[in-house]
Design a protein around this motif. Structure first.
Motif, PDB file in Angstrom:
ATOM      1  N   PHE A  30       0.817  -1.208   0.000  1.00  0.00           N
ATOM      2  CA  PHE A  30       0.000   0.000   0.000  1.00  0.00           C
ATOM      3  C   PHE A  30       0.855   1.265   0.000  1.00  0.00           C
ATOM      4  O   PHE A  30       0.673   2.160  -0.824  1.00  0.00           O
ATOM      5  N   PHE A  31       1.803   1.336   0.938  1.00  0.00           N
ATOM      6  CA  PHE A  31       2.580   2.562   1.076  1.00  0.00           C
ATOM      7  C   PHE A  31       3.528   2.783  -0.093  1.00  0.00           C
ATOM      8  O   PHE A  31       3.796   3.926  -0.476  1.00  0.00           O
ATOM      9  N   CYS A  35       2.806   6.375  -1.655  1.00  0.00           N
ATOM     10  CA  CYS A  35       3.848   7.354  -1.325  1.00  0.00           C
ATOM     11  C   CYS A  35       4.998   7.274  -2.322  1.00  0.00           C
ATOM     12  O   CYS A  35       5.263   6.220  -2.889  1.00  0.00           O
ATOM     13  N   THR A  36       5.697   8.398  -2.448  1.00  0.00           N
ATOM     14  CA  THR A  36       6.993   8.332  -3.122  1.00  0.00           C
ATOM     15  C   THR A  36       7.980   7.692  -2.142  1.00  0.00           C
ATOM     16  O   THR A  36       7.717   7.640  -0.919  1.00  0.00           O
ATOM     17  N   LEU A  40       7.942   8.147   2.061  1.00  0.00           N
ATOM     18  CA  LEU A  40       7.969   7.007   2.980  1.00  0.00           C
ATOM     19  C   LEU A  40       9.197   7.070   3.888  1.00  0.00           C
ATOM     20  O   LEU A  40       9.098   6.841   5.099  1.00  0.00           O
ATOM     21  N   LEU A  41      10.343   7.413   3.307  1.00  0.00           N
ATOM     22  CA  LEU A  41      11.558   7.534   4.114  1.00  0.00           C
ATOM     23  C   LEU A  41      11.436   8.678   5.112  1.00  0.00           C
ATOM     24  O   LEU A  41      11.902   8.566   6.248  1.00  0.00           O
ATOM     25  N   SER A  42      10.781   9.779   4.736  1.00  0.00           N
ATOM     26  CA  SER A  42      10.581  10.905   5.654  1.00  0.00           C
ATOM     27  C   SER A  42       9.703  10.494   6.831  1.00  0.00           C
ATOM     28  O   SER A  42       9.996  10.837   7.988  1.00  0.00           O
ATOM     29  N   LEU A  43       8.615   9.773   6.536  1.00  0.00           N
ATOM     30  CA  LEU A  43       7.734   9.317   7.618  1.00  0.00           C
ATOM     31  C   LEU A  43       8.470   8.377   8.565  1.00  0.00           C
ATOM     32  O   LEU A  43       8.381   8.520   9.789  1.00  0.00           O
ATOM     33  N   SER A  44       9.203   7.428   8.005  1.00  0.00           N
ATOM     34  CA  SER A  44       9.914   6.467   8.865  1.00  0.00           C
ATOM     35  C   SER A  44      11.014   7.169   9.656  1.00  0.00           C
ATOM     36  O   SER A  44      11.257   6.828  10.820  1.00  0.00           O
TER      37      SER A  44
END
Length: 97
Positions: A30-31, A35-36, A40-44
């Motif tokens: 899904f992600f 997400c780009t 995704l890396l920013s969220l993590s």
């Protein structure tokens, strides 16, 4: 209190979609679609920063380990201290597993 600006039918639908996911593989599928890679890396990264702040690590330690800017660390710290306790809720639930 939740930010009224983000409440909408579209955001409700997004959260319903996230809540429907049953395991890590489904989350990856899904992600990766929604997400780009950078999003995704920013969220993590923010979640990692929050965890380190909760462990009382210094901004320098956090920046060195995560690559996060001091602005990002500061923003996450503000959310931890003055936000909706969302990070704390998630960490408490993850620690129970």
């Amino acid at each position: 209190m939740m930010n009224k600006k983000i409440r909408s039918d579209a955001v409700d639908q997004l959260f319903d979609a996230v809540l429907s996911l049953e395991n890590r593989e489904e989350c990856y599928a899904f992600f990766e679609d929604i997400c780009t890679v950078n999003e995704l890396l920013s969220l993590s990264q923010r979640l990692e920063v929050a965890g380190m702040l909760r462990e009382k690590k210094t901004y320098l330690e956090i920046a060195e380990k995560t690559g996060a800017s001091t602005a990002t660390i500061s923003r996450v710290n503000r959310s931890l201290n003055y936000g909706n306790d969302g990070y704390d809720l998630a960490f408490e639930r993850m620690n129970k597993k």
